[in-house]
Design an enzyme around this catalytic site. Sequence first.
Site, PDB file in Angstrom:
ATOM      1  N   LYS A  24       0.871  -1.175   0.000  1.00 57.94           N
ATOM      2  CA  LYS A  24       0.000   0.000   0.000  1.00 57.94           C
ATOM      3  C   LYS A  24       0.902   1.216   0.000  1.00 57.94           C
ATOM      4  CE  LYS A  24      -4.542   0.604   0.355  1.00 57.94           C
ATOM      5  NZ  LYS A  24      -5.519  -0.235  -0.337  1.00 57.94           N
TER       6      LYS A  24
ATOM      7  N   SER B 210      -8.185  -6.867 -10.943  1.00 60.18           N
ATOM      8  CA  SER B 210      -6.852  -6.299 -11.175  1.00 60.18           C
ATOM      9  C   SER B 210      -5.889  -7.404 -11.607  1.00 60.18           C
ATOM     10  CB  SER B 210      -6.308  -5.650  -9.899  1.00 60.18           C
ATOM     11  OG  SER B 210      -6.714  -4.315  -9.829  1.00 60.18           O
TER      12      SER B 210
END
Length: 411
Positions: free
Chosen positions: A102, A344
């Site tokens: 992240k 994704s």
Amino acid sequence: MNALAATSRNFKQAARLLGLDSKLEKSLLIPFREIKVECTIPKDDGSLASFVGFRVQHDNARGPMKGGIRYHPEVDPDEVNALAQLMTWKTAVANIPYGGAKGGIGCDPGELSISELERLTRVFTQKIHDLIGIHTDVPAPDMGTNPQTMAWILDEYSKFHGYSPAVVTGKPIDLGGSLGRDAATGRGVLFATEALLNEYGKSISGQRFVIQGFGNVGSWAAQLIHEKGGKIVAVSDITGALKNSNGIDIPSLLKHSKENRGIKGFGGAQHMDSNSILVEDCDVLIPAALGGVINRENANEIKAKFIIEAANHPSDPEADEILAKKGVVILPDILANSGGVTVSYFEWVQNIQGFMWDEEKVNKELKTYMTKGFQSVKEMCKTHNCDLRMGAFTLGVNRVARATILRGWEA
């Protein structure tokens, strides 16, 4: 309890159930790498501005690291750490060959012009281009970023490494983005909800839904549930909240929301207090906005029989305990909202093969993955005699632990 504390607590509980040794448990929690870079850009008025960009790469035992990049003024390192860790377990639960990451930039995207955002994105990419990559770490959009941001990262990265569409996902279709990516998280929520209701002999049709949040995930979930015959009795977003016990006309609401940048002022429903949306009478509650919204203050008042966590970390552990006593079934975020990262993965696969799929194939594969994910979680619940959240965590942690041991990485 903040996101990091809650995620670590869930992890530790899962590790205990699985009987992992303490050394392995400790090494699974420590991030692989944390990156922090200064990004200085000329603003449109000629002055210089500096921003801090960062990336937490949590684990790569099962494959390249995967996770969003957010542009937000309050980027809390603890929260980013928690979200990177959550991505490790989420990709493992979905059974896609990734680890977790992240990142983001501490900035207010609303205060920057398009050209300033482009310069900032390109500088950030220049600083981290040798630490991300198709088989290393694959970023995606998150809060405050979008397909255009991904296009800039792709272009800047390609200057150093040659044209590499698979380095980011969530791209515009014209640059190798996948069909069906836009609706993916919301569609995944639909498939996960169907799988859960199916266990209880119910279907979407005829159930009453309340959805908190009408952004990408909430609005797609609402549209798809409505198409399947679900009755959406209340909806909220940042502009306000609406209810209609006979069911809201979702296609009209979507049109209104697009034209007016929010649901406020919609004629086909009564206005209500946004704070009471979560305790509105319904069968299925879908929090699709912020984290930490279900807590000990409101958990007792919740009337829903099922909660589908479309947002990240919407209910804290104290609320979990209260709701469990009431017999409320919670489908945890690491399973419920994994549709986005699953598509994704499909985008990355299509880019590597240089062969694009039609939307029907994307949606069909997504349904297969979401349904299998739910079944695997149910198996873990039976094995360890636990709720769905612990079932999902034990499944994810076990898969990462096995990969870590097989690669000879355990301490």
